[in-house]
Design a protein around this motif. Sequence first.
Motif, PDB file in Angstrom:
ATOM      1  N   ASN A 112     -59.283 -25.882 -86.648  1.00 45.57           N
ATOM      2  CA  ASN A 112     -59.070 -24.185 -86.037  1.00 45.57           C
ATOM      3  C   ASN A 112     -59.077 -24.323 -84.614  1.00 45.57           C
ATOM      4  N   TYR A 115     -55.666 -25.543 -83.251  1.00 43.69           N
ATOM      5  CA  TYR A 115     -54.776 -24.202 -83.215  1.00 43.69           C
ATOM      6  C   TYR A 115     -54.978 -23.293 -82.387  1.00 43.69           C
ATOM      7  N   SER A 116     -56.003 -23.028 -82.169  1.00 43.41           N
ATOM      8  CA  SER A 116     -56.546 -21.949 -81.034  1.00 43.41           C
ATOM      9  C   SER A 116     -56.143 -22.514 -79.431  1.00 43.41           C
ATOM     10  N   LEU A 118     -53.796 -24.611 -79.061  1.00 41.88           N
ATOM     11  CA  LEU A 118     -52.327 -24.761 -79.080  1.00 41.88           C
ATOM     12  C   LEU A 118     -51.937 -23.148 -78.784  1.00 41.88           C
ATOM     13  N   ASN A 119     -52.378 -22.393 -79.192  1.00 44.07           N
ATOM     14  CA  ASN A 119     -52.057 -20.836 -78.984  1.00 44.07           C
ATOM     15  C   ASN A 119     -52.219 -20.393 -77.656  1.00 44.07           C
ATOM     16  N   PHE A 309     -48.756 -33.050 -87.153  1.00 39.56           N
ATOM     17  CA  PHE A 309     -48.604 -32.787 -85.821  1.00 39.56           C
ATOM     18  C   PHE A 309     -47.686 -33.902 -85.350  1.00 39.56           C
ATOM     19  N   ALA A 549     -48.864 -24.483 -83.611  1.00 39.70           N
ATOM     20  CA  ALA A 549     -50.025 -23.456 -83.670  1.00 39.70           C
ATOM     21  C   ALA A 549     -49.668 -23.032 -84.887  1.00 39.70           C
ATOM     22  N   LEU A 551     -48.869 -24.234 -87.912  1.00 38.53           N
ATOM     23  CA  LEU A 551     -49.107 -25.180 -88.887  1.00 38.53           C
ATOM     24  C   LEU A 551     -50.327 -24.665 -89.617  1.00 38.53           C
ATOM     25  N   SER A 552     -51.126 -23.777 -89.071  1.00 38.11           N
ATOM     26  CA  SER A 552     -52.347 -23.281 -89.686  1.00 38.11           C
ATOM     27  C   SER A 552     -51.975 -22.479 -90.798  1.00 38.11           C
ATOM     28  N   GLU A 553     -50.769 -21.714 -90.731  1.00 36.53           N
ATOM     29  CA  GLU A 553     -50.452 -20.921 -91.947  1.00 36.53           C
ATOM     30  C   GLU A 553     -49.662 -21.510 -92.822  1.00 36.53           C
ATOM     31  N   THR A 563     -52.785 -25.196 -97.382  1.00 35.53           N
ATOM     32  CA  THR A 563     -52.566 -25.559 -95.844  1.00 35.53           C
ATOM     33  C   THR A 563     -53.552 -26.707 -95.625  1.00 35.53           C
ATOM     34  N   THR A 565     -56.337 -26.837 -93.884  1.00 35.91           N
ATOM     35  CA  THR A 565     -57.763 -26.535 -94.135  1.00 35.91           C
ATOM     36  C   THR A 565     -57.982 -26.305 -95.503  1.00 35.91           C
TER      37      THR A 565
END
Length: 644
Positions: A112, A115-116, A118-119, A309, A549, A551-553, A563, A565
């Motif tokens: 997570n 991802y954050s 990358l945002n 990734f 970013a 990819l988390s969803e 996913t 996670t």
Amino acid sequence: MAVDLLNIARTGVQAAQSQLAVTSNNITNANTEGYNRQVASQSSLDSQFVGGNFYGTGTYVTDVKRIYNDYAVKELRIGQTAVSAAETRYTKASELDQLFSSAGQAVPQGLNDLYSSLNSLADLPSDLGLRANVLSQAEQLASSMSQMQTSLDGQMQQTNDEITAITERINAISSEIANINNELMKSTGENAQLLDAQDRLIKELSEYAQVNVVALDTGAKSVMLGGSVMLVSGEIAMSLSTTQGDPFPNDIKMQASSGSTSNRSGNSINVDIASLGGTLGALADFRDETLTPATLELGQMALGISDAFNSAQAQGIDLNGELGQNMFTDINASQMAFGRVGALSSNTGTANLSVNIEDAAALTGAEYALVFTSPSGYSLTDVASGATSTLTLNGNTLEGANGFSIGIDSGALASGDTFMLRPTAGAASGFAVVMSSPAAIASSTPKITPDDRNSGDTTLTLTSIDDTSTPGFPVTGAELTFSIDPTANTFEVFDVDGVSLGAATTYTPPSISAYGFSFDIESTATSSERFIFDLSQSSGDNTNALQMAALSELSLMNGGKDTLTDVYEKTKLAIGSETKTAEVGVTAADAIYAQAYARVQSTSGVNLDEEAANLMRYQQAYSASAKIMTVATEIFDTLYNSLR
């Protein structure tokens, strides 16, 4: 009659003394583990016929018996085996649950955080500080994954060590039981102390495995483990040993043999540890059914992260204007592929196999058995579900598995050869960041635009940007259009004004290299297809950073169901559910064991109130018999004095 009276009194004193001794022994051993209450049986001596009547001649203790209910004890052993298995299962599951719920949370948290970061990079894609933070978060994720794998490996080693230690203790117990059996065979009567010691050892043995006992007339007992392994036969003891697993060394196996553990040639048998029950069975079951799948699912997550990734990087352009390179270890690198294939030692062929991940999204974290039966018969079975599929040999590659292919790297297979496959094994250990420069993060996206008149039957993949200084390299305002004829295997290039830059050129499918870059093409079209290329790197382009970013969803795993996670969270939930079930199992097993224990104690246990009453009764009997002796002596003295 005075002499007879004295003799009667003497037998009464001796009998009362014996009863007091047995009662006292019961009282003093009331808290001795495994002690069975003893009772002295008493009978009358033969009567004498005197003067036309039969007169009693006293009493004697005929036997000292050990109060023992074989059925109750058997029930207790079964209860002991069940409660030991339940407690072991709960203890091991709790440890694993604690690992996934506490220290292991660093894995999904690390993902997570990546991802954050990358945002954040998407807001300022050219900021080197933000890029460095992305790499830092990636390295933290890799470190967390590695630490989690190390912890799981530690649990695997601990479980194997426990199995080995219990095996050694069982060997010691079997030798002790055999020695006791030998002593009982030589004794002329019932030796309660030896029998109690024998039962204590068998009860301890029932903690480690299911025990079946066959009582012999001599008091000796033959003992079997799990209903199939003869551990003790009379005075002969078998021995157990642990060896490396086949085909995976960490899955240690057990063998039983007669004599010492060093004498196993020719007379050893393999023992299915999980079928033994008790602590041993629970440990093996935990290792094979919980710990190993959890490890494989962690590897599945590592492969999914790396593939997702790295694939996203390959779709973008980095800060240096080059096509993005891998961020994490390649999913088929040797570090990630270690331990995927195990060949059984019984194989007669010479083949060496490898597993190549083709589609991480199709992986399930399962274990498979591959059996070769004929040149066209390759049977692949999912060990957990039992689902079987037939693979197809294409050259030296077996195809048709879920998300992976199997390479026959060398040698040849023989009929009956079996291989165990764990496609996701070792991935978490080899998972690492291979990118060293923050500038290598591919935040931009190359613009490759298909012509509206294309058939849609052509797929184009940019494979490399070789030299951005090459004359004619396509950038914004100087885009190049490639017209590709997949039937003739030729291509022609046009500039931004539509002017041809040369005659049609042949290419060798699927790769085309020109103007400083290369790409692959796959097509079933029957006419020319046109694509416009703009490979300029824009410092403000954040398209690919946003896609990474996002990819988390995306449901990238387990056939598009989960996913990245979710893979971890599902494993954690499954372990938590198993832990709760194991806790309930402990409660139920304890209740059954308590009932069996109470039944044994009601029969064989020492009741101090009862023994205290017996103590008073036998003390009174002793005193009364002694009083008879006094009376008899006085009568004899009176008679003797009257004759003087």
